[in-house]
Scaffold this motif. Structure first.
Motif, mmCIF file in Angstrom:
data_model
loop_
_atom_site.group_PDB
_atom_site.id
_atom_site.type_symbol
_atom_site.label_atom_id
_atom_site.label_comp_id
_atom_site.label_asym_id
_atom_site.label_seq_id
_atom_site.Cartn_x
_atom_site.Cartn_y
_atom_site.Cartn_z
ATOM 1 N N PRO A 275 0.809 -1.229 0.000
ATOM 2 C CA PRO A 275 0.000 0.000 0.000
ATOM 3 C C PRO A 275 0.841 1.277 0.000
ATOM 4 N N SER A 276 1.957 1.277 0.734
ATOM 5 C CA SER A 276 2.778 2.490 0.833
ATOM 6 C C SER A 276 3.233 2.992 -0.528
ATOM 7 N N CYS A 277 3.545 2.053 -1.435
ATOM 8 C CA CYS A 277 4.181 2.504 -2.676
ATOM 9 C C CYS A 277 3.191 2.977 -3.734
ATOM 10 N N VAL A 278 1.888 2.827 -3.504
ATOM 11 C CA VAL A 278 0.926 3.379 -4.467
ATOM 12 C C VAL A 278 0.430 4.759 -4.045
ATOM 13 N N VAL A 279 0.909 5.253 -2.921
ATOM 14 C CA VAL A 279 0.488 6.583 -2.461
ATOM 15 C C VAL A 279 0.810 7.665 -3.497
ATOM 16 N N PRO A 280 1.991 7.642 -4.142
ATOM 17 C CA PRO A 280 2.242 8.625 -5.200
ATOM 18 C C PRO A 280 1.277 8.504 -6.379
ATOM 19 N N LEU A 281 0.948 7.277 -6.769
ATOM 20 C CA LEU A 281 -0.009 7.085 -7.864
ATOM 21 C C LEU A 281 -1.367 7.659 -7.469
ATOM 22 N N ALA A 282 -1.776 7.415 -6.236
ATOM 23 C CA ALA A 282 -3.049 7.966 -5.759
ATOM 24 C C ALA A 282 -3.033 9.494 -5.852
ATOM 25 N N ALA A 283 -1.887 10.101 -5.556
ATOM 26 C CA ALA A 283 -1.773 11.562 -5.633
ATOM 27 C C ALA A 283 -1.844 12.054 -7.070
ATOM 28 N N VAL A 284 -1.200 11.339 -7.993
ATOM 29 C CA VAL A 284 -1.245 11.723 -9.410
ATOM 30 C C VAL A 284 -2.678 11.629 -9.934
ATOM 31 N N ILE A 285 -3.384 10.579 -9.546
ATOM 32 C CA ILE A 285 -4.782 10.414 -9.976
ATOM 33 C C ILE A 285 -5.650 11.535 -9.402
ATOM 34 N N LYS A 286 -5.469 11.823 -8.125
ATOM 35 C CA LYS A 286 -6.279 12.843 -7.448
ATOM 36 C C LYS A 286 -6.059 14.231 -8.048
ATOM 37 N N TYR A 287 -4.814 14.522 -8.405
ATOM 38 C CA TYR A 287 -4.473 15.854 -8.917
ATOM 39 C C TYR A 287 -4.055 15.789 -10.387
ATOM 40 N N LYS A 288 -4.724 14.953 -11.151
ATOM 41 C CA LYS A 288 -4.296 14.697 -12.529
ATOM 42 C C LYS A 288 -4.327 15.939 -13.414
ATOM 43 N N GLU A 289 -5.166 16.913 -13.085
ATOM 44 C CA GLU A 289 -5.207 18.131 -13.892
ATOM 45 C C GLU A 289 -3.878 18.900 -13.809
ATOM 46 N N LEU A 290 -3.175 18.763 -12.681
ATOM 47 C CA LEU A 290 -1.885 19.437 -12.524
ATOM 48 C C LEU A 290 -0.787 18.796 -13.367
ATOM 49 N N PHE A 291 -0.983 17.514 -13.706
ATOM 50 C CA PHE A 291 0.085 16.751 -14.351
ATOM 51 C C PHE A 291 -0.262 16.300 -15.769
ATOM 52 N N LYS A 292 -1.298 16.886 -16.318
ATOM 53 C CA LYS A 292 -1.775 16.493 -17.640
ATOM 54 C C LYS A 292 -0.672 16.648 -18.692
ATOM 55 N N GLY A 293 -0.460 15.578 -19.461
ATOM 56 C CA GLY A 293 0.499 15.607 -20.549
ATOM 57 C C GLY A 293 1.955 15.456 -20.142
ATOM 58 N N LYS A 294 2.222 15.270 -18.856
ATOM 59 C CA LYS A 294 3.600 15.181 -18.374
ATOM 60 C C LYS A 294 4.125 13.746 -18.420
ATOM 61 N N LYS A 295 5.441 13.628 -18.424
ATOM 62 C CA LYS A 295 6.112 12.335 -18.310
ATOM 63 C C LYS A 295 6.565 12.193 -16.856
ATOM 64 N N ILE A 296 5.961 11.228 -16.154
ATOM 65 C CA ILE A 296 6.109 11.147 -14.703
ATOM 66 C C ILE A 296 6.706 9.810 -14.285
ATOM 67 N N GLY A 297 7.794 9.858 -13.548
ATOM 68 C CA GLY A 297 8.364 8.656 -12.951
ATOM 69 C C GLY A 297 7.782 8.447 -11.567
ATOM 70 N N ILE A 298 7.351 7.227 -11.283
ATOM 71 C CA ILE A 298 6.838 6.880 -9.957
ATOM 72 C C ILE A 298 7.654 5.714 -9.424
ATOM 73 N N ILE A 299 8.240 5.889 -8.253
ATOM 74 C CA ILE A 299 9.014 4.808 -7.657
ATOM 75 C C ILE A 299 8.091 3.926 -6.836
ATOM 76 N N LEU A 300 7.893 2.693 -7.326
ATOM 77 C CA LEU A 300 7.129 1.692 -6.581
ATOM 78 C C LEU A 300 8.088 1.072 -5.575
ATOM 79 N N THR A 301 7.918 1.452 -4.316
ATOM 80 C CA THR A 301 8.976 1.255 -3.334
ATOM 81 C C THR A 301 9.155 -0.172 -2.830
ATOM 82 N N GLY A 302 8.108 -0.991 -2.877
ATOM 83 C CA GLY A 302 8.275 -2.343 -2.356
ATOM 84 C C GLY A 302 7.071 -3.232 -2.600
ATOM 85 N N GLY A 303 7.294 -4.519 -2.376
ATOM 86 C CA GLY A 303 6.225 -5.498 -2.602
ATOM 87 C C GLY A 303 6.119 -6.544 -1.509
ATOM 88 N N ASN A 304 6.499 -6.176 -0.282
ATOM 89 C CA ASN A 304 6.439 -7.124 0.831
ATOM 90 C C ASN A 304 5.075 -7.038 1.499
#
Length: 316
Positions: A275-304
């Motif tokens: 769950p911790s590592c999808v928090v950035p994705l949740a933020a991008v989805i929530k504020y997608k108008e701010l990031f429209k058309g951008k190339k965005i790297g998201i670090i998926l921090t872990g899978g334990n």
């Protein structure tokens, strides 16, 4: 001061002990947010999380005499695994203080690397008290989960790889707990592609970093209640100073938004993440108008992941 040369040196030092993790994309998610997302998959990393980078760099920075006395830390999971793995790799002992409510999957992994686990109450004073006692008794070298330049420098190698793989990225997003990854990412982005903007996502149920970011001093979260168990720690003065200088902004997301992002990654990308590592994705989805058309790297921090918790996460 952590330099570009220090990050490059750390990367060369830890390369034999880590994976160069892949970067994945997903057209469905891109269409949903109106941007191009590039997921740096540290869930496929050794020990299942990015923490091996900082932990291994710190351990390899020690003298043979320090290593011989063993390594010690306090952690709820992924950093604990990193230090346990580093100790096993270097042929020494590991003493790991873990909160008694740590995820079983992470406790079992730490023990699996041969480390001695010492349980404590789930709060910072209890962690530190238990850790100090162990260090006094054993002389083991304490490697802090994030308040350590050696650790931050190791974490910076992740964004260095991401920029090498996807040179066109304009934005990088990480989660934020204690700030080791975020501060390392911010420094790495600054040194290897200064035009990149760095952002963080944080749970509403552990919202200390956003308060600290705004006030300029280390703050505590008003309340702590989140499934993102890897983001429960507060920033340090060290990580806060780097974050305030090099990070553009921090965004809060709710538990419902974290769960929705987690479901999206599982259903569309078919990969196991915490769950911790999808928090950035949740933020991008929530504020997608701010990031429209951008190339965005998201670090998926872990899978334990503790598989028993799936029902709790997806029962609504």
């Amino acid at each position: 001061m952590i330099t570009k040369a220090a990050i490059e040196k750390a990367h060369e030092k830890i390369k034999p002990f880590i994976h160069h993790t892949p970067v994945l994309t997903n057209s469905s998610i891109n269409e949903m947010v109106g941007a191009e997302l590039f997921f740096k998959c540290e869930n496929f990393q050794k020990i299942g999380a990015f923490k091996i980078r900082g932990g291994m760099n710190a351990a390899l920075s020690l003298s043979p005499e320090q290593i011989a006395k063993g390594l010690a830390t306090h952690s709820s999971g992924n950093h604990a695994q990193a230090i346990a793995f580093a100790s096993k790799t270097l042929g020494t002992k590991a003493f790991i203080v873990m909160p008694e409510n740590s995820p079983a999957v992470k406790v079992n992994a730490v023990k699996g690397y041969g480390a001695q686990v010492i349980f404590c109450a789930p709060n910072q004073p209890a962690r530190e008290e238990a850790l100090n006692k162990i260090v006094a008794e054993t002389g083991a070298e304490f490697i802090h989960p994030y308040d350590d330049d050696r650790v931050i420098t190791g974490q910076a190698t992740c964004v260095k790889e991401l920029i090498t793989t996807v040179p066109t990225i304009e934005i990088v997003f990480t989660p934020v707990g204690g700030g080791g990854l975020l501060s390392g990412t911010a420094l790495g982005a600054h040194y290897f592609k200064p035009t990149i903007q760095v952002y963080a996502g944080e749970p509403e149920g552990a919202a200390d970093a956003i308060l600290s970011f705004k006030s300029g001093k280390v703050e505590k979260a008003p309340y702590v209640n989140t499934i993102a168990d890897g983001l429960l720690t507060t920033l340090s003065e060290r990580t806060l100073s780097i974050i305030r200088e090099y990070v553009t902004d921090i965004f809060l997301v709710s538990e419902a938004e974290i769960k929705a992002a987690l479901r999206l990654v599982y259903e569309r990308m078919k990969i196991v993440v915490e769950p911790s590592c999808v928090v950035p994705l949740a933020a991008v989805i929530k504020y997608k108008e701010l990031f429209k058309g951008k190339k965005i790297g998201i670090i998926l921090t872990g899978g334990n992941v503790d598989l028993k918790k799936f029902a709790d996460w997806f029962n609504d």
